[in-house]
Design a protein around this motif. Structure first.
Motif, mmCIF file in Angstrom:
data_model
loop_
_atom_site.group_PDB
_atom_site.id
_atom_site.type_symbol
_atom_site.label_atom_id
_atom_site.label_comp_id
_atom_site.label_asym_id
_atom_site.label_seq_id
_atom_site.Cartn_x
_atom_site.Cartn_y
_atom_site.Cartn_z
ATOM 1 N N ASP A 1 9.577 0.828 8.354
ATOM 2 C CA ASP A 1 9.072 2.146 8.011
ATOM 3 C C ASP A 1 8.884 2.247 6.500
ATOM 4 O O ASP A 1 9.603 1.609 5.738
ATOM 5 N N PRO A 2 7.935 3.075 6.067
ATOM 6 C CA PRO A 2 7.704 3.204 4.618
ATOM 7 C C PRO A 2 8.767 4.067 3.943
ATOM 8 O O PRO A 2 8.485 5.140 3.426
ATOM 9 N N ARG B 1 0.807 -1.216 0.000
ATOM 10 C CA ARG B 1 0.000 0.000 0.000
ATOM 11 C C ARG B 1 0.849 1.279 0.000
ATOM 12 O O ARG B 1 0.546 2.233 -0.721
ATOM 13 N N ALA B 2 1.925 1.302 0.807
ATOM 14 C CA ALA B 2 2.753 2.509 0.892
ATOM 15 C C ALA B 2 3.243 2.934 -0.489
ATOM 16 O O ALA B 2 3.226 4.119 -0.830
ATOM 17 N N ASP C 1 -5.094 0.663 9.196
ATOM 18 C CA ASP C 1 -4.255 1.754 8.691
ATOM 19 C C ASP C 1 -2.861 1.307 8.294
ATOM 20 O O ASP C 1 -1.959 2.124 8.084
ATOM 21 N N THR C 2 -2.630 0.006 8.192
ATOM 22 C CA THR C 2 -1.289 -0.484 7.863
ATOM 23 C C THR C 2 -0.786 0.092 6.536
ATOM 24 O O THR C 2 -1.576 0.321 5.618
ATOM 25 N N THR C 3 0.521 0.333 6.470
ATOM 26 C CA THR C 3 1.116 0.759 5.197
ATOM 27 C C THR C 3 1.455 -0.436 4.327
ATOM 28 O O THR C 3 1.983 -0.277 3.239
ATOM 29 N N GLU D 1 0.242 3.861 -3.125
ATOM 30 C CA GLU D 1 -0.321 5.205 -2.993
ATOM 31 C C GLU D 1 0.677 6.297 -3.346
ATOM 32 O O GLU D 1 0.314 7.317 -3.919
ATOM 33 N N SER D 2 1.958 6.083 -2.999
ATOM 34 C CA SER D 2 2.928 7.160 -3.224
ATOM 35 C C SER D 2 3.559 7.090 -4.612
ATOM 36 O O SER D 2 4.137 8.070 -5.072
ATOM 37 N N SER E 1 -3.971 -2.680 -4.418
ATOM 38 C CA SER E 1 -3.280 -2.230 -3.217
ATOM 39 C C SER E 1 -3.355 -3.347 -2.172
ATOM 40 O O SER E 1 -4.398 -3.970 -1.999
ATOM 41 N N SER F 1 3.158 -4.451 3.670
ATOM 42 C CA SER F 1 4.528 -4.962 3.643
ATOM 43 C C SER F 1 4.606 -5.997 2.545
ATOM 44 O O SER F 1 3.586 -6.518 2.077
#
Lengths: 433, 433
Positions: free
Chosen positions: B336-337, B165-166, B205-207, B169-170, B187, B209
């Motif tokens: 960390d993302p 997802r991180a 709300d997980t980013t 989205e980015s 995603s 992995s």
């Protein structure tokens, strides 16, 4: 490879980085009509251009030599990615059910992903020789602006870029790229120049145009003694620098197709990409070694060759540049904000326009939907996602050869990759155009 | 070039596309510890893997042959961009004030811009041989997902990608790229799988992995008879396919540096990029032809080699994969993302972990700020904007050689370009990290 400064020799040897640029105009019976001073309407002399350009480029703009040696340091930088590959696109051929041998000359291997570096490096070099500290320029999709920013970093020059608003807003990645190389980027029209402020006052919602961005960059260069202007296409010296594309391609093709090319396709915005590829092929034609057709694929939304007039016009919207004899839609023409930002220019390089008038090059207009259809097919077969600009050439070539068993040799100029234009592909896949 | 299936020969001839992949494990005294069945804890057999992988890849996963021939069609597709260039980075050397000779092996010339295509094409091929109709996979930054989508298009396979997802989205561009090649992208965690729904219920709300995305892709493959799973790193067959990087680099380097490499740097996420580059250099070491150090540059935010334990662990977060003996931060570790999405994996390839244990490879952790500082310097000197992953290797190499007059020969794996990661560069230039 040695490219001898002798137009009588075919230079069809194994391929390295060319040692010389090729100037087709010097080999034509009729010269390219001169640029005119915007005030006097007389041919511009070197002094008229000195406020904008360094001496080395001014000399090239009017050169009558067929070959001009590439400075060692420029050639050294070229060698970081050149020679660019000439790729036989067999999977694309299969998908088109054609007997044609399709070759793509792929400029996307350059650091910024397009052919623009070929002239950017040369222009930064000649400016550094003259002690210039800063370069200003315009950019559409951002290919040229990022190329000049990269080139400036090689020679310690500051680079300031005005990017057409439509692209600045829809394609932020190339702005990031300009900054990564150390340059600065502004949305055009901006409130940093008189030209920009005047346009914004009259048309606050304008999507911008290359002509407007040129005016802004020229204004800043003309007003600052340590600053010069760099143009990414149109002018003769830019066309000259891009000849490395075609010089390599002619030699690369000769190794696999002894009879040379039958048809050469390139996209044409300002014209330097197509001219850079095609003029060395026209050299082969002039010297009777092969007989290629050259097709300039331009966007239906900005069809300067197929719909424009061949006359003197300014290169920018504010009338600051010399008058150029070219195919033009008019200096104040604002094309729709198509995704091929690099093709949104109202005029066509005088050198290329001249070859059109001589019957050496013909134009064809390609619609955006057809262009992207061909681009997606090319990506799915050959892997490379073409720049939106390049898809116009691919579409024109595909239409020319599809379902035709004729084993003609086709060369397509793949001026760059489209990895920074992927939102345009997403819109196409979503059926938005 | 012919790469003979004979480990006693150095293959130091002029460079083409390799004819064989190289399997270092077959030349080591101690074998790589086998993968274990998650239920029985016994070594997995071919039958255990058949639900996920095609027979050709299962055979490669446990092969004891040092050289495995590359199928003709795979080699033909490789030849669309391979051999990838080995570039002497002279301008980068100058900026570092070093006597070192720095060479970068540049995988960014592949259609999707990274090394991932080397295994994607092979995996798609072996799946097509077994009559598979659809492939599922995970992806971080999107390099692997887009590579598999491209490869699927070559063999008529559907490709369905779960992207962390991180990154989804980015970095929307690589999702567009997956779609341009004809694949689909979700995603992850998604509500399309049981694994995804369970994770979303516990951590809405997980980013995301890579471990979570693996679980989703594996679940769909295991549940559908016409579908198999493709992993972009970690496993032995992926490491095998990536050996084309190092095989070419060893031969290319030999043409200019007769004594070979002193140090080889590569970034390590799942490990296949570094192993692909380094294992052929370790072949040279094993056979006494040179004595290179190999450095695995991993992100400080996900330091599996330098901070993890060497033990059996799952490759995914739901525990669906076999147990792999590897350096691991634990299957439920969520880094960390960071921008180097491709390095956000909790474990390290068993083959690479094994060479770490044998003292053939050492790890070093690099912080994100240092990585991007090196990436910007590299871009401004050499033009190529490195992938965020690759900047870790560049930073480690730069720290190793800066201001050192020693004329050592350094090879850096430049696993891909960062043109689709430019927002990360913009954030760095804005001082956000």
């Amino acid at each position: 490879m040695t490219l001898h400064a002798d137009a009588a020799h075919p230079d069809l040897v194994s391929v390295g980085v060319p040692t010389h640029w090729y100037n087709l105009a010097a080999e034509l019976d009729q010269p390219i009509p001169p640029h005119l001073h915007p005030g006097t309407k007389e041919p511009v002399g070197p002094d008229d251009l000195a406020a904008l350009f360094p001496s080395g480029l001014i000399a090239q703009e009017v050169s009558t030599e067929p070959y001009i040696e590439i400075p060692e340091v420029v050639r050294d930088i070229y060698s970081m990615w050149r020679p660019a590959p000439l790729i036989r696109a067999r999977r694309f051929e299969q998908a088109l059910n054609t007997g044609a041998h399709i070759y793509v000359k792929y400029e996307g291997v350059s650091p910024v992903g397009s052919h623009k570096t070929n002239s950017a490096v040369a222009q930064a070099y000649y400016n550094s020789v003259d002690g210039v500290r800063r370069l200003t320029t315009e950019t559409g999709a951002g290919q040229w602006g990022s190329a000049l920013s990269f080139a400036g970093a090689q020679f310690g020059l500051e680079v300031e870029v005005w990017q057409v608003r439509a692209s600045y807003e829809s394609k932020p990645y190339r702005g990031h790229l300009i900054r990564t190389y150390g340059g600065t980027v502004h949305s055009s029209p901006s409130n940093l120049t008189e030209s920009g402020r005047a346009i914004l006052a009259a048309h606050p919602d304008t999507t911008g145009s290359l002509g407007m961005a040129v005016s802004e960059a020229v204004e800043v260069a003309a007003a600052n003694a340590d600053t010069r202007y760099a143009l990414g296409s149109v002018l003769n010296h830019v066309v000259l620098h891009q000849s490395v594309i075609g010089l390599e391609a002619v030699a690369q093709l000769a190794a696999v197709e002894p009879d040379g090319a039958d048809v050469v396709f390139g996209c044409a915005g300002g014209g330097s990409n197509l001219a850079g590829l095609a003029f060395p092929f026209l050299r082969e034609k002039i010297h009777g070694r092969s007989n290629p057709k050259v097709i300039a694929a331009e966007p239906a939304a900005c069809p300067s060759i197929t719909q424009g007039e061949y006359r003197y016009d300014h290169g920018d919207v504010a009338g600051l540049t010399p008058l150029l004899k070219m195919h033009t839609l008019g200096m104040d023409f604002v094309p729709d904000p198509i995704h091929a930002g690099g093709l949104r220019y109202h005029g066509m390089a005088p050198a290329l326009s001249h070859t059109v008038e001589l019957g050496l090059v013909e134009g064809i207009a390609v619609g955006q939907h057809d262009a992207f259809s061909a681009g997606v097919l090319f990506a799915r077969t050959q892997g490379i996602v073409p720049a939106p600009e390049s898809t116009h050439a691919i579409a024109a070539a595909a239409a020319h050869v599809a379902d035709d068993p004729n084993e003609q040799v086709v060369v397509i100029g793949l001026s760059g990759h489209g990895q920074l234009d992927l939102p345009a592909y997403a819109e196409f896949l979503d059926g938005n155009f």
